[in-house]
Enzyme design. Sequence first.
Site: not given
Length: 219
Positions: A86-87
Amino acid sequence: MKFFIDTANLDEIREAYDLGVLDGVTTNPSLMAKEGISGDANVRAHYKAICDIVDDKVSAEVISTDFEGMIKEGKELAKIDDKIVVKIPMIKDGVKAIKYFNSEGIRTNCTLVFSAGQAILAAKAGASYLSPFIGRLDDISYDGLELIEQIVHIYHTYGFATEVLAASVRHSMHLIKCAEIGADVVTCPLKVITGLLKHPLTDSGLATFLADHAKAAGK
């Protein structure tokens, strides 16, 4: 050093993977838009298609900028595939979200990093990867590679587990310098990776070998 490709183009991802050197993929909303991917369902389906090509580590970016929104989006992205990272943007609520995801065993990539101070915060919160944007720093007459070197030194000094992922890598010399400095990962367009193949002496040497072989074979 790990090689990630910075794209949402499936053909480019396949080409890099088939080359045998690809370790992961980074994407963002701009790259998705470039491929004409829009709508939540289509974006998630595209992330899944990317995951089906590579072995691991596909960075998928949240759009929300508040803590609750990032947590909701991040959980949904993580459900797509175990390969998803997850960025999260480097903002106050982003740091809080990184801490939360770390406690939940969800990997994160802290993006839009431009200073050593931001890098320290992300590592303290437990980010899996940190993405300093070296090309964008170069654009404003600041040495992006100097920042990478500074962060690598700090992380080694204190034993932070966060990996330094050099982003906004514009050309092959950027990549080579990152390797010299000790970046754990580089993410870049396909042309930067394939650019490492090129050298005029390789081309001329191969041409000579082939010509000599043809002579020896009586051709």
